[in-house]
Design a protein around this motif. Sequence first.
Motif, PDB file in Angstrom:
ATOM      1  N   ASN A  25       1.093  -1.211  -0.212  1.00 36.55           N
ATOM      2  CA  ASN A  25      -0.226   0.191   0.345  1.00 36.55           C
ATOM      3  C   ASN A  25       0.828   1.260  -0.004  1.00 36.55           C
ATOM      4  OD1 ASN A  25       0.827  -0.146   3.014  1.00 36.55           O
ATOM      5  ND2 ASN A  25      -0.897  -0.064   3.215  1.00 36.55           N
ATOM      6  N   GLN A  26       2.044   1.035   0.568  1.00 35.82           N
ATOM      7  CA  GLN A  26       3.225   2.605   0.440  1.00 35.82           C
ATOM      8  C   GLN A  26       3.504   2.834  -1.393  1.00 35.82           C
ATOM      9  OE1 GLN A  26       4.036   4.941   2.671  1.00 35.82           O
ATOM     10  NE2 GLN A  26       4.228   5.479   1.018  1.00 35.82           N
ATOM     11  N   LEU A  27       4.139   1.582  -1.119  1.00 35.55           N
ATOM     12  CA  LEU A  27       3.893   1.448  -2.872  1.00 35.55           C
ATOM     13  C   LEU A  27       2.828   1.984  -3.650  1.00 35.55           C
ATOM     14  CD1 LEU A  27       6.460   0.992  -4.457  1.00 35.55           C
ATOM     15  CD2 LEU A  27       5.931  -1.532  -5.082  1.00 35.55           C
ATOM     16  N   SER A  28       1.764   1.722  -3.819  1.00 29.56           N
ATOM     17  CA  SER A  28       0.873   1.974  -4.377  1.00 29.56           C
ATOM     18  C   SER A  28       0.219   3.859  -4.019  1.00 29.56           C
ATOM     19  CB  SER A  28      -0.694   1.743  -4.356  1.00 29.56           C
ATOM     20  OG  SER A  28      -0.066   0.331  -4.414  1.00 29.56           O
ATOM     21  N   ALA A  29       0.988   4.337  -2.939  1.00 28.06           N
ATOM     22  CA  ALA A  29       0.767   5.351  -2.568  1.00 28.06           C
ATOM     23  C   ALA A  29       2.067   6.208  -3.390  1.00 28.06           C
ATOM     24  CB  ALA A  29       0.668   6.053  -1.047  1.00 28.06           C
ATOM     25  N   TRP A  30       3.114   5.620  -3.396  1.00 31.26           N
ATOM     26  CA  TRP A  30       3.598   6.659  -3.442  1.00 31.26           C
ATOM     27  C   TRP A  30       3.368   6.527  -5.678  1.00 31.26           C
ATOM     28  CZ3 TRP A  30       8.139   3.688  -1.159  1.00 31.26           C
ATOM     29  CH2 TRP A  30       9.008   4.055  -0.296  1.00 31.26           C
ATOM     30  N   ARG A  31       2.876   5.599  -6.257  1.00 29.45           N
ATOM     31  CA  ARG A  31       2.581   5.789  -7.497  1.00 29.45           C
ATOM     32  C   ARG A  31       1.599   6.395  -7.997  1.00 29.45           C
ATOM     33  NH1 ARG A  31       2.208   1.028 -11.309  1.00 29.45           N
ATOM     34  NH2 ARG A  31       0.072   1.315 -11.314  1.00 29.45           N
ATOM     35  N   ARG A  32       0.721   7.089  -7.060  1.00 31.51           N
ATOM     36  CA  ARG A  32       0.032   7.424  -7.141  1.00 31.51           C
ATOM     37  C   ARG A  32       0.541   9.173  -7.009  1.00 31.51           C
ATOM     38  NH1 ARG A  32      -3.684   5.271  -4.116  1.00 31.51           N
ATOM     39  NH2 ARG A  32      -2.555   5.945  -2.123  1.00 31.51           N
ATOM     40  N   GLU A  33       1.423   8.830  -6.180  1.00 35.73           N
ATOM     41  CA  GLU A  33       1.833  10.699  -5.879  1.00 35.73           C
ATOM     42  C   GLU A  33       2.473  10.643  -7.342  1.00 35.73           C
ATOM     43  OE1 GLU A  33       4.245  10.456  -2.462  1.00 35.73           O
ATOM     44  OE2 GLU A  33       2.225  11.105  -1.736  1.00 35.73           O
ATOM     45  N   ALA A  34       3.766   9.948  -8.511  1.00 39.41           N
ATOM     46  CA  ALA A  34       3.532   9.479  -9.158  1.00 39.41           C
ATOM     47  C   ALA A  34       3.108  10.067 -10.406  1.00 39.41           C
ATOM     48  CB  ALA A  34       4.999   9.214  -9.623  1.00 39.41           C
ATOM     49  N   LYS A  35       1.950  10.052 -10.221  1.00 39.07           N
ATOM     50  CA  LYS A  35       0.682  10.045 -11.172  1.00 39.07           C
ATOM     51  C   LYS A  35      -0.024  11.082 -11.613  1.00 39.07           C
ATOM     52  CE  LYS A  35       0.031   5.398 -12.652  1.00 39.07           C
ATOM     53  NZ  LYS A  35      -1.392   4.673 -12.014  1.00 39.07           N
ATOM     54  N   GLN A  36       0.446  11.826  -9.937  1.00 36.39           N
ATOM     55  CA  GLN A  36      -0.727  13.107 -10.011  1.00 36.39           C
ATOM     56  C   GLN A  36       0.912  14.357  -9.620  1.00 36.39           C
ATOM     57  OE1 GLN A  36      -2.084  12.534  -5.904  1.00 36.39           O
ATOM     58  NE2 GLN A  36      -3.744  11.759  -6.758  1.00 36.39           N
ATOM     59  N   GLY A  37       2.201  13.987 -10.298  1.00 30.47           N
ATOM     60  CA  GLY A  37       3.314  14.526 -10.168  1.00 30.47           C
ATOM     61  C   GLY A  37       3.886  15.188  -9.083  1.00 30.47           C
ATOM     62  N   LYS A  38       2.992  14.428  -7.883  1.00 36.59           N
ATOM     63  CA  LYS A  38       4.060  14.931  -6.083  1.00 36.59           C
ATOM     64  C   LYS A  38       5.471  14.282  -6.417  1.00 36.59           C
ATOM     65  CE  LYS A  38      -0.822  16.309  -4.472  1.00 36.59           C
ATOM     66  NZ  LYS A  38      -1.735  16.041  -3.421  1.00 36.59           N
ATOM     67  N   LEU A  39       5.310  12.984  -6.931  1.00 35.60           N
ATOM     68  CA  LEU A  39       6.529  12.867  -6.802  1.00 35.60           C
ATOM     69  C   LEU A  39       7.298  12.233  -7.821  1.00 35.60           C
ATOM     70  CD1 LEU A  39       8.472  10.776  -5.511  1.00 35.60           C
ATOM     71  CD2 LEU A  39       6.782   8.686  -6.024  1.00 35.60           C
ATOM     72  N   VAL A  40       7.940  12.263  -8.562  1.00 32.32           N
ATOM     73  CA  VAL A  40       9.221  12.664  -9.804  1.00 32.32           C
ATOM     74  C   VAL A  40      10.404  11.403  -9.581  1.00 32.32           C
ATOM     75  CG1 VAL A  40      10.818  13.842 -11.124  1.00 32.32           C
ATOM     76  CG2 VAL A  40       9.192  15.272  -9.300  1.00 32.32           C
ATOM     77  N   LEU A  41       9.857  10.494 -10.313  1.00 31.92           N
ATOM     78  CA  LEU A  41      10.541   9.488 -10.567  1.00 31.92           C
ATOM     79  C   LEU A  41      12.144   9.546 -11.502  1.00 31.92           C
ATOM     80  CD1 LEU A  41       7.661   6.884 -12.118  1.00 31.92           C
ATOM     81  CD2 LEU A  41       8.570   7.839 -10.188  1.00 31.92           C
TER      82      LEU A  41
END
Length: 107
Positions: A25-41
Amino acid sequence: MAVSMTLEAGATVNAVAERFGILPNQLSAWRREAKQGKLVLPAAEVEEPVFAPLVVCEVAEEEAHPKVASQAAPIRIIRGAVVIELAHDIPAARIAEIVHALEAHPC
């Protein structure tokens, strides 16, 4: 790195989370943030320059004033297997930062 690995073909969040010893669930939260532009890959490593196509066209008169519903569509940045969806009202400067980060080479 874990988030980008979940975007590879055939990868699952559970398998990647187990590999890194984190909760799915933490990894899923990070994926969601990346898709929202809040986390840069991190940018993918490439051996030669990569160019995105630029299409320039004239705007038809009826398209000059789009309907409100069409303005609510998300902005999508696609780089290989990575798809980032951003809110339609995100500032252009933030979009530029994300695109720049996608092009940057990791240390």
